[in-house]
Motif scaffolding. Structure first.
Motif, mmCIF file in Angstrom:
data_model
loop_
_atom_site.group_PDB
_atom_site.id
_atom_site.type_symbol
_atom_site.label_atom_id
_atom_site.label_comp_id
_atom_site.label_asym_id
_atom_site.label_seq_id
_atom_site.Cartn_x
_atom_site.Cartn_y
_atom_site.Cartn_z
ATOM 1 N N ALA A 220 0.811 -1.218 0.000
ATOM 2 C CA ALA A 220 0.000 0.000 0.000
ATOM 3 C C ALA A 220 0.848 1.273 0.000
ATOM 4 N N GLY A 221 1.962 1.261 0.714
ATOM 5 C CA GLY A 221 2.827 2.427 0.736
ATOM 6 C C GLY A 221 2.427 3.467 1.764
ATOM 7 N N ARG A 222 3.149 4.605 1.719
ATOM 8 C CA ARG A 222 2.939 5.656 2.711
ATOM 9 C C ARG A 222 1.548 6.261 2.637
ATOM 10 N N ALA A 223 0.934 6.186 1.473
ATOM 11 C CA ALA A 223 -0.399 6.789 1.332
ATOM 12 C C ALA A 223 -1.379 6.180 2.321
ATOM 13 N N GLU A 224 -1.251 4.864 2.574
ATOM 14 C CA GLU A 224 -2.147 4.207 3.526
ATOM 15 C C GLU A 224 -1.914 4.738 4.933
ATOM 16 N N ALA A 225 -0.660 4.911 5.302
ATOM 17 C CA ALA A 225 -0.342 5.435 6.633
ATOM 18 C C ALA A 225 -0.846 6.862 6.803
ATOM 19 N N LEU A 226 -0.620 7.700 5.802
ATOM 20 C CA LEU A 226 -1.059 9.089 5.888
ATOM 21 C C LEU A 226 -2.584 9.184 5.931
ATOM 22 N N ALA A 227 -3.259 8.314 5.191
ATOM 23 C CA ALA A 227 -4.725 8.303 5.224
ATOM 24 C C ALA A 227 -5.236 7.887 6.594
ATOM 25 N N ALA A 228 -4.588 6.896 7.205
ATOM 26 C CA ALA A 228 -5.000 6.446 8.535
ATOM 27 C C ALA A 228 -4.829 7.560 9.561
ATOM 28 N N ILE A 229 -3.719 8.283 9.461
ATOM 29 C CA ILE A 229 -3.464 9.384 10.382
ATOM 30 C C ILE A 229 -4.546 10.454 10.249
ATOM 31 N N ALA A 230 -4.894 10.787 9.012
ATOM 32 C CA ALA A 230 -5.911 11.813 8.785
ATOM 33 C C ALA A 230 -7.302 11.334 9.182
ATOM 34 N N ASP A 231 -7.645 10.108 8.811
ATOM 35 C CA ASP A 231 -8.997 9.598 9.067
ATOM 36 C C ASP A 231 -9.311 9.490 10.552
ATOM 37 N N HIS A 232 -8.301 9.163 11.355
ATOM 38 C CA HIS A 232 -8.528 8.919 12.781
ATOM 39 C C HIS A 232 -7.996 10.041 13.669
ATOM 40 N N GLY A 233 -7.566 11.127 13.044
ATOM 41 C CA GLY A 233 -7.108 12.279 13.813
ATOM 42 C C GLY A 233 -5.961 11.955 14.744
ATOM 43 N N ILE A 234 -5.017 11.147 14.272
ATOM 44 C CA ILE A 234 -3.901 10.704 15.111
ATOM 45 C C ILE A 234 -2.855 11.810 15.203
ATOM 46 N N LYS A 235 -2.525 12.199 16.428
ATOM 47 C CA LYS A 235 -1.554 13.261 16.666
ATOM 48 C C LYS A 235 -0.183 12.654 16.953
ATOM 49 N N LEU A 236 0.724 12.804 16.010
ATOM 50 C CA LEU A 236 2.063 12.236 16.141
ATOM 51 C C LEU A 236 3.099 13.344 16.329
ATOM 52 N N PRO A 237 4.255 13.017 16.928
ATOM 53 C CA PRO A 237 5.317 14.017 17.072
ATOM 54 C C PRO A 237 5.712 14.597 15.722
ATOM 55 N N ASN A 238 6.133 15.844 15.751
ATOM 56 C CA ASN A 238 6.493 16.524 14.496
ATOM 57 C C ASN A 238 7.577 15.763 13.731
ATOM 58 N N ALA A 239 8.563 15.232 14.446
ATOM 59 C CA ALA A 239 9.649 14.517 13.773
ATOM 60 C C ALA A 239 9.124 13.268 13.073
ATOM 61 N N VAL A 240 8.141 12.612 13.671
ATOM 62 C CA VAL A 240 7.569 11.406 13.076
ATOM 63 C C VAL A 240 6.783 11.761 11.816
ATOM 64 N N MET A 241 5.967 12.801 11.900
ATOM 65 C CA MET A 241 5.195 13.215 10.723
ATOM 66 C C MET A 241 6.126 13.638 9.588
ATOM 67 N N ALA A 242 7.178 14.353 9.936
ATOM 68 C CA ALA A 242 8.125 14.789 8.896
ATOM 69 C C ALA A 242 8.747 13.590 8.209
ATOM 70 N N HIS A 243 9.026 12.543 8.975
ATOM 71 C CA HIS A 243 9.617 11.336 8.393
ATOM 72 C C HIS A 243 8.626 10.622 7.480
ATOM 73 N N ILE A 244 7.399 10.413 7.950
ATOM 74 C CA ILE A 244 6.403 9.680 7.160
ATOM 75 C C ILE A 244 6.083 10.396 5.858
ATOM 76 N N GLU A 245 6.217 11.687 5.831
ATOM 77 C CA GLU A 245 5.883 12.459 4.628
ATOM 78 C C GLU A 245 6.990 12.451 3.587
ATOM 79 N N THR A 246 8.098 11.758 3.854
ATOM 80 C CA THR A 246 9.209 11.714 2.903
ATOM 81 C C THR A 246 9.403 10.296 2.358
ATOM 82 N N PRO A 247 10.019 10.161 1.191
ATOM 83 C CA PRO A 247 10.283 8.825 0.622
ATOM 84 C C PRO A 247 11.153 7.947 1.512
ATOM 85 N N ALA A 248 11.876 8.540 2.456
ATOM 86 C CA ALA A 248 12.718 7.741 3.352
ATOM 87 C C ALA A 248 11.895 6.747 4.167
ATOM 88 N N ALA A 249 10.602 7.027 4.300
ATOM 89 C CA ALA A 249 9.729 6.138 5.079
ATOM 90 C C ALA A 249 9.230 4.944 4.275
#
Length: 298
Positions: A202-231
């Motif tokens: 599924a890729g990062r898109a699934e993770a980002l969708a889950a975060i948005a759909d469920h209003g999950i509040k993650l640390p800024n460093a974690v969000m910055a990582h998930i939003e990059t291809p390094a994840a």
């Protein structure tokens, strides 16, 4: 329907999930080279003990990680206990040791991965730039979000150096055979324990969708990582997974089918309502009762 019959159906369902039965029926052939056994999850120690009893050949290296208090006596496979559901330092040390167990292998070697529910929390291994504290914060946020386990594990595999198929990738060019006990509705092995030996489709898109759909509040460093291809986790097309196998050896569906088969042998037609309903037990029970009532009136 009498109590004895109901208990018989229950025991058939439980027996279908017992490691000593499920593992013995799914053993891979012995390799030309070494056999390495790794694993993680709340039942991984019991799975390791069952593997030792069923495997006729040598075990050259072995290590599984389970929850505190869930260990079992083994002879050749080491058992480490760590924290669940929130990770701890022992879990991170165990994750590093698992990666060490699969390093330096050859194409003649075999890695048997014993994977079951609980493995996500038991294998903290923060991605570059993140810390154990970040993984702990991720787990706490996920547990507080009310998100289904599939959504939580989609996020976890993108902040790790061991989940999302990365453990199997580290074992290449050895062949990896995963024996998986599912606790995930739908039984996607890529989500059980966040799929340490299964590539991510599924890729990062699934993770980002889950975060948005469920209003999950993650640390800024974690969000910055998930939003990059390094994840990004390895994909199924990655050559490192070409010879690997994944076997779902036990799940809610397998147990329900075993109970239904036993009911049939007793002359009773059984209908499996679902193995994939999530939610508050009281509410789910009401849904099941309504469906059963409707079926009985047909």
């Amino acid at each position: 329907m009498d109590r004895d019959l109901l208990e018989r159906l229950f025991h058939r369902a439980v027996d279908a999930a017992q490691p000593q039965h499920a593992i013995a029926a799914n053993l891979p052939p012995p390799p030309k080279g070494r056999t390495i056994v790794i694993g993680a999850g709340k039942a991984s120690a019991q799975m390791a003990r069952a593997f030792e009893a069923a495997w006729a050949g040598p075990i050259d290296r072995g290590l599984v990680v389970t929850r505190y208090g869930y260990g079992a006596p083994t002879r050749r496979i080491e058992v480490i206990e760590a924290a669940h559901p929130v990770p701890d330092e022992n879990g991170m040390k165990a994750a590093r040791r698992l990666l060490g167990k699969v390093s330096g292998l050859t194409e003649d070697d075999l890695v048997v991965a014993l994977v079951c529910g609980g493995g996500s929390a038991l294998l903290p291994s923060p991605a570059a730039g993140l810390t154990l504290a970040d993984e702990i914060a991720v787990n706490e946020a996920l547990l507080a979000s009310g998100a289904p386990i599939s959504a939580m594990n989609a996020v976890r595999k993108h902040v790790s150096t061991i989940k999302g198929g990365r453990l199997a990738a580290a074992a290449w060019p050895a062949r990896v055979v995963s024996l998986v006990v599912s606790d995930i509705p739908g039984d996607d092995p890529a989500l059980v324990a966040s799929g340490p030996t299964v590539p991510d489709e599924a890729g990062r898109a699934e993770a980002l969708a889950a975060i948005a759909d469920h209003g999950i509040k993650l640390p800024n460093a974690v969000m910055a990582h998930i939003e990059t291809p390094a994840a990004d986790a390895p994909k199924p097309t990655d050559e490192r997974f070409a010879r690997n196998e994944v076997h779902l050896i036990a799940s809610a569906a397998v147990s329900l089918e075993a109970a239904a088969a036993e009911a049939g042998r007793q002359g009773i037609e059984a209908v499996i309502l679902s193995d994939a309903i999530e939610g508050e037990a009281r509410e789910v029970g009401g849904v099941h009762a309504a469906v059963a009532r409707e079926r009985s009136e047909e």
